[in-house]
Motif scaffolding. Structure first.
Motif, PDB file in Angstrom:
ATOM      1  N   PHE A 205       0.803  -1.238  -0.065  1.00  0.00           N
ATOM      2  CA  PHE A 205       0.042  -0.061   0.022  1.00  0.00           C
ATOM      3  C   PHE A 205       0.713   1.241  -0.016  1.00  0.00           C
ATOM      4  N   LEU A 206       1.867   1.239   0.927  1.00  0.00           N
ATOM      5  CA  LEU A 206       2.732   2.472   0.721  1.00  0.00           C
ATOM      6  C   LEU A 206       3.620   2.720  -0.335  1.00  0.00           C
ATOM      7  N   GLY A 207       3.896   1.575  -0.905  1.00  0.00           N
ATOM      8  CA  GLY A 207       4.548   1.677  -2.191  1.00  0.00           C
ATOM      9  C   GLY A 207       3.737   2.325  -3.352  1.00  0.00           C
ATOM     10  N   ARG A 208       2.352   1.804  -3.408  1.00  0.00           N
ATOM     11  CA  ARG A 208       1.505   2.487  -4.236  1.00  0.00           C
ATOM     12  C   ARG A 208       1.435   3.926  -4.101  1.00  0.00           C
ATOM     13  N   ILE A 209       1.390   4.348  -2.660  1.00  0.00           N
ATOM     14  CA  ILE A 209       1.224   5.947  -2.492  1.00  0.00           C
ATOM     15  C   ILE A 209       2.693   6.601  -2.944  1.00  0.00           C
ATOM     16  N   VAL A 210       3.753   5.858  -2.942  1.00  0.00           N
ATOM     17  CA  VAL A 210       4.983   6.316  -3.302  1.00  0.00           C
ATOM     18  C   VAL A 210       4.926   6.996  -4.736  1.00  0.00           C
ATOM     19  N   GLU A 211       4.423   5.658  -5.444  1.00  0.00           N
ATOM     20  CA  GLU A 211       4.392   5.783  -6.982  1.00  0.00           C
ATOM     21  C   GLU A 211       3.504   7.204  -7.414  1.00  0.00           C
ATOM     22  N   VAL A 212       2.535   7.487  -6.389  1.00  0.00           N
ATOM     23  CA  VAL A 212       1.604   8.671  -6.792  1.00  0.00           C
ATOM     24  C   VAL A 212       2.464   9.779  -6.588  1.00  0.00           C
ATOM     25  N   ALA A 213       3.354   9.866  -5.341  1.00  0.00           N
ATOM     26  CA  ALA A 213       4.187  10.769  -5.180  1.00  0.00           C
ATOM     27  C   ALA A 213       5.183  10.942  -6.236  1.00  0.00           C
ATOM     28  N   ILE A 214       5.748  10.153  -6.718  1.00  0.00           N
ATOM     29  CA  ILE A 214       6.972  10.260  -7.714  1.00  0.00           C
ATOM     30  C   ILE A 214       6.417  10.731  -9.210  1.00  0.00           C
ATOM     31  N   THR A 215       5.187  10.065  -9.564  1.00  0.00           N
ATOM     32  CA  THR A 215       4.544  10.659 -10.708  1.00  0.00           C
ATOM     33  C   THR A 215       3.878  11.647 -10.781  1.00  0.00           C
ATOM     34  N   THR A 216       2.694  11.969  -9.855  1.00  0.00           N
ATOM     35  CA  THR A 216       1.815  12.690 -10.020  1.00  0.00           C
ATOM     36  C   THR A 216       2.178  14.368 -10.345  1.00  0.00           C
ATOM     37  N   GLY A 217       1.813  15.042 -11.486  1.00  0.00           N
ATOM     38  CA  GLY A 217       2.069  16.283 -11.584  1.00  0.00           C
ATOM     39  C   GLY A 217       3.454  16.643 -12.094  1.00  0.00           C
TER      40      GLY A 217
END
Length: 307
Positions: A205-217
């Motif tokens: 779950f935290l890994g998926r949130i990190v992917e959002v942090a890395i890629t979004t915007g």
């Protein structure tokens, strides 16, 4: 054979009188006598010598008395243990939580809740998101404590599994400090020199949130090279403290390390992502202590929103 026959026989062995034992056992003397005869018939041997007064036990009766007393003691002891275990099971609240929250958030939160509802008996299943959600859906746990982020929705029907926001947290990139307390590794890195990356295991779950942090915007993400994977934030933190690379960690799990300087932010706030800490419950509260906990949590959330 009935348990009351054993109790009747022990009473008769103690009093030596059918009439006194019948009174002690709160039955008529004829009924008491029939129960003693029924026990003798079941055993296939006379237990009392009816030709004497006071009544005395036969050799078979004396042998059976020790066995009967032992049986009664064991039965009642087991009954008490089972009743106590059942009471404890019914009063125990079962939690499932992500590993990080079970270590960093749950202990202090439970203390605050206990101050409102009294001491609680609890069990904790610390696991990954998939198994925690399965525990909630199958009824293995009563409450699920987890992070929540709109970019990584949980597929739980809110009508069946209501939730309350308990607190806010954020996940941010950190690493060990270098010279002059500056980060040893700074985002975004370069293609020629990618930054050593301490990553969550795939599908966490935290890994998926990190992917959002890395890629979004972002037009281009950071330049990272995975050198270590682990599903647990605490394991990634230990590697980061040793200077092994960058890890995205919940702020609540690294308060002490940020304060002492063992870890420093590896990028500006644009790399951070906010998260909620949510408590989900089963559809059926069922037990009084569960209702007390949920009511208190809801009241606290309402007071927080209105503040």
């Amino acid at each position: 054979m009935e348990l009351k026959w054993l109790e009747d026989f022990i009473s008769l062995a103690n009093t030596g009188s059918f009439s006194r034992s019948a009174e002690e056992r709160n039955v008529t003397q004829p009924a008491f006598s029939r129960r003693i005869k029924a026990l003798e018939f079941w055993l296939g041997a006379p237990l009392v010598d009816r030709s004497t007064y006071p009544t005395v036990l036969t050799p078979a009766g004396r042998a059976f008395r020790d066995v009967a007393e032992s049986m009664l003691r064991q039965i009642y002891q087991l009954r008490d243990e089972l009743r106590q275990a059942e009471h404890q099971a019914r009063s125990t609240i079962r939690f499932a939580a992500l590993h990080t929250l079970s270590l960093t958030f749950f202990p202090a939160w439970l203390r605050r809740i206990s101050e409102g509802v009294g001491r609680l008996n609890t069990t904790m299943m610390a696991d990954n998101m998939h198994d925690c959600m399965q525990a909630l859906v199958t009824g293995t746990c009563d409450f699920l404590l987890t992070y929540a982020h709109p970019g990584v929705p949980l597929l739980l029907d809110p009508r069946r599994y209501p939730s309350v926001v308990l607190a806010e947290d954020k996940i941010l990139p950190v690493c060990a400090p270098g010279p002059e307390r500056k980060p040893l590794y700074s985002l975004p890195g370069t293609a020629r020199a990618p930054l050593p990356y301490l990553a969550y295991s795939p599908d966490t779950f935290l890994g998926r949130i990190v992917e959002v942090a890395i890629t979004t915007g972002r037009q281009r993400g950071p330049h990272l090279s995975v050198i270590y994977e682990n599903s647990m934030a605490e394991a990634l933190k230990a590697m980061a403290v040793e200077g092994q690379g960058i890890a995205w960690l919940p702020a609540s799990s690294i308060k002490r390390e940020l304060k002492t300087g063992d870890l420093v932010p590896a990028g500006d706030e644009s790399w951070n992502r906010s998260m909620e800490i949510r408590l989900y419950r089963t559809g059926d509260l069922g037990r009084p202590k569960m209702e007390e906990v949920w009511s208190l949590v809801c009241r606290q959330a309402e007071q927080k929103d209105s503040a």
